[in-house]
Design a protein around this motif. Structure first.
Motif, PDB file in Angstrom:
ATOM      1  N   MET A  64      81.151  20.831 -27.022  1.00  0.00           N
ATOM      2  CA  MET A  64      80.510  21.158 -28.297  1.00  0.00           C
ATOM      3  C   MET A  64      81.587  21.307 -29.370  1.00  0.00           C
ATOM      4  O   MET A  64      82.630  21.913 -29.132  1.00  0.00           O
ATOM      5  N   ASP A  65      81.337  20.735 -30.557  1.00  0.00           N
ATOM      6  CA  ASP A  65      82.345  20.814 -31.628  1.00  0.00           C
ATOM      7  C   ASP A  65      82.102  21.991 -32.559  1.00  0.00           C
ATOM      8  O   ASP A  65      83.037  22.531 -33.150  1.00  0.00           O
ATOM      9  N   VAL A  66      80.852  22.343 -32.729  1.00  0.00           N
ATOM     10  CA  VAL A  66      80.520  23.448 -33.635  1.00  0.00           C
ATOM     11  C   VAL A  66      79.172  23.997 -33.193  1.00  0.00           C
ATOM     12  O   VAL A  66      78.340  23.259 -32.648  1.00  0.00           O
ATOM     13  N   VAL A  67      78.967  25.300 -33.400  1.00  0.00           N
ATOM     14  CA  VAL A  67      77.736  25.894 -32.875  1.00  0.00           C
ATOM     15  C   VAL A  67      77.134  26.855 -33.915  1.00  0.00           C
ATOM     16  O   VAL A  67      77.849  27.598 -34.583  1.00  0.00           O
TER      17      VAL A  67
ATOM     18  N   TYR B  34      77.477  36.827 -42.523  1.00  0.00           N
ATOM     19  CA  TYR B  34      78.174  37.511 -41.417  1.00  0.00           C
ATOM     20  C   TYR B  34      77.979  39.015 -41.592  1.00  0.00           C
ATOM     21  O   TYR B  34      77.992  39.520 -42.712  1.00  0.00           O
ATOM     22  N   LEU B  35      77.781  39.721 -40.497  1.00  0.00           N
ATOM     23  CA  LEU B  35      77.844  41.191 -40.498  1.00  0.00           C
ATOM     24  C   LEU B  35      78.807  41.575 -39.380  1.00  0.00           C
ATOM     25  O   LEU B  35      78.859  40.880 -38.348  1.00  0.00           O
ATOM     26  N   PRO B  36      79.577  42.652 -39.566  1.00  0.00           N
ATOM     27  CA  PRO B  36      80.605  42.962 -38.569  1.00  0.00           C
ATOM     28  C   PRO B  36      80.036  43.256 -37.170  1.00  0.00           C
ATOM     29  O   PRO B  36      79.513  44.331 -36.919  1.00  0.00           O
TER      30      PRO B  36
ATOM     31  N   ILE C  10      78.964  29.900 -36.310  1.00  0.00           N
ATOM     32  CA  ILE C  10      78.475  30.872 -37.310  1.00  0.00           C
ATOM     33  C   ILE C  10      77.241  31.578 -36.742  1.00  0.00           C
ATOM     34  O   ILE C  10      76.387  30.944 -36.113  1.00  0.00           O
ATOM     35  N   HIS C  11      77.193  32.893 -36.991  1.00  0.00           N
ATOM     36  CA  HIS C  11      76.077  33.742 -36.559  1.00  0.00           C
ATOM     37  C   HIS C  11      75.608  34.438 -37.830  1.00  0.00           C
ATOM     38  O   HIS C  11      76.067  35.521 -38.166  1.00  0.00           O
ATOM     39  N   SER C  12      74.716  33.765 -38.554  1.00  0.00           N
ATOM     40  CA  SER C  12      74.277  34.345 -39.831  1.00  0.00           C
ATOM     41  C   SER C  12      73.038  35.220 -39.589  1.00  0.00           C
ATOM     42  O   SER C  12      72.478  35.225 -38.492  1.00  0.00           O
ATOM     43  N   TYR C  13      72.658  35.931 -40.634  1.00  0.00           N
ATOM     44  CA  TYR C  13      71.504  36.842 -40.548  1.00  0.00           C
ATOM     45  C   TYR C  13      70.473  36.461 -41.592  1.00  0.00           C
ATOM     46  O   TYR C  13      70.836  35.959 -42.655  1.00  0.00           O
TER      47      TYR C  13
END
Ligand SMILES: NCCCC[C@H](NC(=O)CCN)C(=O)O
Length: 428
Positions: free
Chosen positions: A174-177, A189-191, A356-359
């Motif tokens: 996988m190159d990007v997730v 992003y949130l910490p 990236i793990h966005s909200y």
């Protein structure tokens, strides 16, 4: 007719800009076109909440969804009993970029989908569908071949299915997730903090609590001391560390001195490098409670620890730009942006693949892990926000696929983030 005075390079850039706009529009239209099926998918998962590694109905529902869609190769029970993989590829030959979208679908004990993982499943499915539809309309006009991988990742709320999948090699190539998590605000992003869970078991000796208490060894006293020790430790901890625990077994009856008690604690620090420091301090609390009461203690760590998230600014910026173009309202509240949120097994993934793990806001001010949030995650109102987030993720993937320089920046930032993490770790 007006003559074109642009250089060939300018013409190429403007053509690729036009293609990007056309494909992003196609993402939106195709996701909107599938909105009823997508809603039904997340509604079905929401209606039947299943705990970590028991998500067989959600697994089957997602597998059926992708099997029903044209063109996907679907692996049910992919490497784990309740994980799945759906793959689609552009037809041509040549360099292939593999883009991953993740679905979560486990629920919480007692309060169902109070973290909205049914919506994470929907976002992952919708983003995969949207990107595929866009790319199908651009065959022959893409600078690279593309593989889309939608990966179903169980057990986030418990032992961390993504860590088990990493061990099984499920992210190889996988190159990007991408993934997005429901919240009470839109944020790139949130910490997210590192975490390791630990179970502490005290073994004492039963006795009649009134007739001959001196013959017993009280395991409940050990549990209470353990809890108190940890509360005392809290005052001396760094302000950004977190410890929180529950007594899972506290004894059976007041007139039987408890011979067995059990606690579970979550230990968290902002980075994975700090966790061993906290763990050592916590272990002293666990052991000293046993010494004071004469109990035996067993300390059992969970199979997987969760890492913090490695941030990739390029991904966050692109996602924010796409989100804003769709009307997302990213929080600027410093408290929210700097305070620790929870932990996620996606953190471990970001040390292996840039991600990236966005909200995203779901139309409610309810807080995650409350019964109110369960209601919000099943509400029709959440649909607009969920699909909008899926569109922004798929559009961000398009930015990378059509602008090789953006992809290069992601790769470079990934290398830099890992180096920075190593340097910080060696100082602790
Ligand atoms: N070890 C148990 C994992 C708990 C993960 C949980 N995650 C969230 O609340 C945010 C994402 N679902 C937590 O941080 O408690």
């Amino acid at each position: 007719s007006s003559s074109n005075t642009n250089s060939p390079q300018e013409n190429k850039m403007s053509e690729s800009g036009e293609l990007l706009t056309e494909l992003k529009d196609r993402v939106s239209r195709s996701i909107d076109g599938a909105s009823a099926e997508l809603h039904e998918l997340s509604r079905d998962i929401w209606s039947c909440p299943e705990l970590a590694y028991q998500e067989s109905r959600a697994h089957d529902r997602l597998v059926a969804f992708f099997t029903h869609e044209q063109g996907w190769t679907v692996d049910a029970r992919f490497k784990l009993e309740t994980a799945f993989r759906a793959v689609w590829r552009t037809g041509g030959v040549g360099e292939c970029v593999n883009v991953g979208f993740l679905c979560e679908y486990d629920a919480l004990p007692g309060i169902g989908h109070a973290c909205g993982h049914n919506l994470i499943a929907e976002v992952g499915a919708a983003a995969g569908l949207g990107l595929k539809a866009a790319l199908e309309g651009a065959q022959g006009r893409l600078p690279v071949q593309v593989q889309i991988t939608v990966l179903g990742t169980p057990a986030e709320e418990d032992v961390g299915g993504k860590v088990d999948l990493l061990k099984e090699g499920a992210f190889q190539g996988m190159d990007v997730v991408f993934m997005a998590h429901p919240s009470k605000e839109d944020a790139t992003y949130l910490p997210c903090v590192a975490e390791h869970d630990v179970t502490i078991k005290y073994h004492g000796k039963a006795s009649h609590a009134s007739s001959y208490p001196w013959k017993g060894v009280n395991a409940l006293d050990a549990a209470v001391l353990c809890y108190t020790n940890m509360s005392v430790l809290r005052q001396q901890m760094r302000p950004d560390w977190r410890v929180h625990g529950v007594i899972k077994h506290g004894g059976l009856k007041p007139n039987i001195i408890p011979d067995y008690t059990e606690l579970e604690y979550y230990l968290r620090t902002p980075t994975r490098a700090e966790l061993p420091v906290l763990k050592e301090k916590a272990e002293r609390c666990f052991r000293s409670a046993a010494v004071a009461t004469g109990c035996e203690v067993e300390i059992q760590y969970a199979r997987n620890a969760f890492d913090n998230i490695l941030r990739i600014p390029e991904l966050e910026q692109l996602f924010e730009r796409n989100g804003k173009s769709l009307g997302m309202d990213f929080t600027t509240d410093e408290d929210v942006l700097t305070n620790e949120s929870g932990s996620t097994d996606f953190g471990n993934v970001t040390f292996v693949v840039p991600g990236i793990h966005s909200y995203f806001y779901i139309g409610s001010n309810a807080l995650n892990h409350t019964p109110e949030y369960t209601v919000a995650a099943g509400d029709d109102k959440a649909q607009f926000f969920t699909l909008r987030t899926a569109k922004a993720l798929a559009m961000t993937a398009l930015d990378l696929l059509l602008q090789p320089k953006a992809m290069q920046r992601v790769k470079q930032e990934f290398i830099e983030a890992k180096l920075k993490d190593e340097k910080t770790s060696s100082r602790i």
